[in-house]
Design a protein around this motif. Structure first.
Motif, PDB file in Angstrom:
ATOM      1  N   LEU A  94      -1.613  -8.449 -11.238  1.00  0.00           N
ATOM      2  CA  LEU A  94      -1.952  -7.192 -10.577  1.00  0.00           C
ATOM      3  C   LEU A  94      -2.224  -7.462  -9.102  1.00  0.00           C
ATOM      4  N   VAL A  95      -1.542  -6.712  -8.229  1.00  0.00           N
ATOM      5  CA  VAL A  95      -1.799  -6.788  -6.784  1.00  0.00           C
ATOM      6  C   VAL A  95      -2.245  -5.414  -6.332  1.00  0.00           C
ATOM      7  N   THR A  96      -3.528  -5.266  -5.995  1.00  0.00           N
ATOM      8  CA  THR A  96      -3.996  -3.996  -5.445  1.00  0.00           C
ATOM      9  C   THR A  96      -3.678  -3.968  -3.950  1.00  0.00           C
ATOM     10  N   GLY A  97      -3.344  -2.789  -3.439  1.00  0.00           N
ATOM     11  CA  GLY A  97      -2.855  -2.713  -2.060  1.00  0.00           C
ATOM     12  C   GLY A  97      -1.474  -3.309  -1.926  1.00  0.00           C
ATOM     13  N   GLY A  98      -0.723  -3.280  -3.027  1.00  0.00           N
ATOM     14  CA  GLY A  98       0.561  -3.979  -3.063  1.00  0.00           C
ATOM     15  C   GLY A  98       1.667  -3.354  -2.251  1.00  0.00           C
ATOM     16  N   ALA A  99       1.522  -2.077  -1.858  1.00  0.00           N
ATOM     17  CA  ALA A  99       2.539  -1.446  -1.009  1.00  0.00           C
ATOM     18  C   ALA A  99       2.211  -1.605   0.466  1.00  0.00           C
ATOM     19  N   GLY A 100       1.176  -2.363   0.761  1.00  0.00           N
ATOM     20  CA  GLY A 100       0.805  -2.607   2.152  1.00  0.00           C
ATOM     21  C   GLY A 100       1.600  -3.751   2.761  1.00  0.00           C
ATOM     22  N   PHE A 101       1.268  -4.062   3.988  1.00  0.00           N
ATOM     23  CA  PHE A 101       1.963  -5.087   4.759  1.00  0.00           C
ATOM     24  C   PHE A 101       1.906  -6.448   4.064  1.00  0.00           C
ATOM     25  N   ILE A 102       0.719  -6.984   3.877  1.00  0.00           N
ATOM     26  CA  ILE A 102       0.589  -8.306   3.260  1.00  0.00           C
ATOM     27  C   ILE A 102       0.901  -8.232   1.765  1.00  0.00           C
ATOM     28  N   GLY A 103       0.414  -7.187   1.106  1.00  0.00           N
ATOM     29  CA  GLY A 103       0.611  -7.073  -0.335  1.00  0.00           C
ATOM     30  C   GLY A 103       2.067  -7.092  -0.751  1.00  0.00           C
ATOM     31  N   SER A 104       2.919  -6.405   0.000  1.00  0.00           N
ATOM     32  CA  SER A 104       4.339  -6.354  -0.369  1.00  0.00           C
ATOM     33  C   SER A 104       5.014  -7.710  -0.207  1.00  0.00           C
ATOM     34  N   HIS A 105       4.616  -8.465   0.815  1.00  0.00           N
ATOM     35  CA  HIS A 105       5.167  -9.819   0.976  1.00  0.00           C
ATOM     36  C   HIS A 105       4.677 -10.734  -0.144  1.00  0.00           C
ATOM     37  N   LEU A 106       3.417 -10.586  -0.537  1.00  0.00           N
ATOM     38  CA  LEU A 106       2.880 -11.375  -1.639  1.00  0.00           C
ATOM     39  C   LEU A 106       3.648 -11.072  -2.926  1.00  0.00           C
ATOM     40  N   ILE A 107       3.923  -9.811  -3.186  1.00  0.00           N
ATOM     41  CA  ILE A 107       4.660  -9.428  -4.390  1.00  0.00           C
ATOM     42  C   ILE A 107       6.055 -10.040  -4.384  1.00  0.00           C
ATOM     43  N   ASP A 108       6.709 -10.051  -3.235  1.00  0.00           N
ATOM     44  CA  ASP A 108       8.026 -10.692  -3.144  1.00  0.00           C
ATOM     45  C   ASP A 108       7.968 -12.134  -3.631  1.00  0.00           C
ATOM     46  N   ARG A 109       6.941 -12.848  -3.188  1.00  0.00           N
ATOM     47  CA  ARG A 109       6.818 -14.263  -3.570  1.00  0.00           C
ATOM     48  C   ARG A 109       6.499 -14.410  -5.052  1.00  0.00           C
ATOM     49  N   LEU A 110       5.649 -13.548  -5.581  1.00  0.00           N
ATOM     50  CA  LEU A 110       5.291 -13.630  -6.996  1.00  0.00           C
ATOM     51  C   LEU A 110       6.496 -13.342  -7.888  1.00  0.00           C
ATOM     52  N   LEU A 111       7.285 -12.342  -7.520  1.00  0.00           N
ATOM     53  CA  LEU A 111       8.490 -12.038  -8.284  1.00  0.00           C
ATOM     54  C   LEU A 111       9.501 -13.178  -8.188  1.00  0.00           C
ATOM     55  N   ALA A 112       9.622 -13.758  -7.004  1.00  0.00           N
ATOM     56  CA  ALA A 112      10.534 -14.896  -6.828  1.00  0.00           C
ATOM     57  C   ALA A 112      10.107 -16.078  -7.684  1.00  0.00           C
ATOM     58  N   GLY A 113       8.805 -16.139  -7.992  1.00  0.00           N
ATOM     59  CA  GLY A 113       8.292 -17.206  -8.852  1.00  0.00           C
ATOM     60  C   GLY A 113       8.451 -16.916 -10.336  1.00  0.00           C
ATOM     61  N   GLY A 114       9.077 -15.780 -10.679  1.00  0.00           N
ATOM     62  CA  GLY A 114       9.363 -15.466 -12.068  1.00  0.00           C
ATOM     63  C   GLY A 114       8.300 -14.665 -12.782  1.00  0.00           C
ATOM     64  N   PHE A 160      -2.479   5.293   0.956  1.00  0.00           N
ATOM     65  CA  PHE A 160      -3.185   5.777   2.139  1.00  0.00           C
ATOM     66  C   PHE A 160      -2.647   5.087   3.394  1.00  0.00           C
ATOM     67  N   THR A 161      -2.541   3.772   3.353  1.00  0.00           N
ATOM     68  CA  THR A 161      -1.908   3.050   4.466  1.00  0.00           C
ATOM     69  C   THR A 161      -0.658   2.310   4.007  1.00  0.00           C
ATOM     70  N   GLY A 162      -0.549   2.012   2.718  1.00  0.00           N
ATOM     71  CA  GLY A 162       0.676   1.409   2.210  1.00  0.00           C
ATOM     72  C   GLY A 162       1.802   2.432   2.192  1.00  0.00           C
ATOM     73  N   THR A 163       3.007   1.959   2.039  1.00  0.00           N
ATOM     74  CA  THR A 163       4.157   2.861   2.050  1.00  0.00           C
ATOM     75  C   THR A 163       5.196   2.400   1.041  1.00  0.00           C
TER      76      THR A 163
END
Length: 321
Positions: free
Chosen positions: A12-32, A42-45
């Motif tokens: 679970l990544v809260t704030g996952g549509a934000g700047f840092i969160g979305s990059h973190l999710i990319d890496r987690l998905l790339a890790g399988g 509110f600020t994420g997109t």
């Protein structure tokens, strides 16, 4: 109870549509891994995560962390909170609630699941520091009743909650103190110095420096920051943090403006405006702990990172036309 039947983690990544969160999710998905992206937008997109919706291991959930959440996951990264002054001062009461109630709700979830949880804290816990550079043992110099307090004190309280849950309930926690981070997917109107300067330069406006420009900051490229978060989460339970994650290469705001003028090829002039209240005069991390505990330090140079960031903002401007 955290799932035990699969080596692939559900995260679970809260704030996952934000700047840092979305990059973190990319890496987690790339890790399988499987990822649940939680964001109230509110600020994420959604633009930051549009490229992920066809991934069967990605799930978006629109939800506010100030309300309880019931999901089954193996790890939690708690990044939910507006992080730029423009956004966190827009509704300061809600900002404090996001930090404090959000931490309580996510810690409660982690306690129920007995899973590891990481808190994205901030260098703002040091306030306007009287110690330079700032090491984790420094307790800070924070105004508790100023216009920035909703964010500064909210994050400080969240850290308190994390360590009390660790001591009282044996919860496995990680706390990262994030210093100024920049890169693609920054919001073009977030009021942060890098995005402000780039947008002003690309639109032919003068670059506004608050104060004399001699206040210092250090800027970490987002890929380096995400690597630090992943390494901290991967460490054993004895490494709780807080750990500073940032770039120790200090630069004045005036020097940053000149780097951005060069990176954009702009002819912008520098103008000066009044310095905001409680704006720190110095901000630079001591990352000795990150080096020894995580074997981590930033690798991307400022000029290389700004080049990628400028390209991103050029594309943003095209989409806004």
């Amino acid at each position: 109870m955290a799932r035990l039947y699969d080596s692939r983690k559900r995260i679970l990544v809260t704030g996952g549509a934000g700047f840092i969160g979305s990059h973190l999710i990319d890496r987690l998905l790339a890790g399988g891994h499987e990822v649940i992206c939680l964001d109230n937008l509110f600020t994420g997109t959604k633009r930051n995560i549009d490229h992920l919706h066809d991934n069967p291991r990605f799930e978006f959930m629109r939800h506010d962390v100030t309300f309880p959440l019931y999901v089954e996951v193996d790890e939690i990264y708690n990044l939910a909170c507006p992080a730029s002054p423009v956004h966190y001062q827009y509704d300061p009461v809600q900002t404090t609630k996001t930090s404090v109630h959000g931490a309580i709700n996510m810690l409660g979830l982690a306690k129920r699941l007995r899973c590891k949880i990481l808190q994205a804290s901030t260098s703002e816990v040091y306030g306007d520091p009287t110690v330079h550079p700032q090491a984790e043992r420094y307790w800070g110099n924070v105004n508790p009743i100023g216009p920035r307090s909703c964010y500064d004190e909210g994050k400080r309280c969240a850290e308190t909650l994390f360590f009390d849950y660790h001591r009282q309930h044996g919860l496995e926690i990680k706390v990262a103190r994030i210093f100024n981070t920049y890169g693609p997917r920054m919001h073009h109107a977030d009021g942060r110095v890098v995005s402000n300067f780039i947008m002003q330069a690309l639109t032919g406006r003068d670059i506004t420096i608050y104060g004399d420009g001699q206040q210092t900051r250090s800027f970490c490229y987002v890929d380096d920051l995400v690597e630090g978060l992943l390494r901290l989460m991967a460490k054993d339970k004895d490494v709780t943090g807080p750990v500073n994650l940032g770039n120790p290469s200090e630069i004045t705001i005036a020097q940053l403006a000149m780097h951005i003028v060069e990176a954009t090829g702009a002819s912008s002039k520098i103008i000066h405006a009044k310095l905001p209240r409680d704006d720190p005069s110095q901000r630079c991390p001591d990352i000795a702990l990150a080096k020894t505990a995580l074997d981590w330090e930033p690798l991307v140079t400022l000029d290389a990172g700004l080049k990628k960031t400028v390209t991103h903002f050029r594309n943003v401007l095209k989409s806004l036309k």
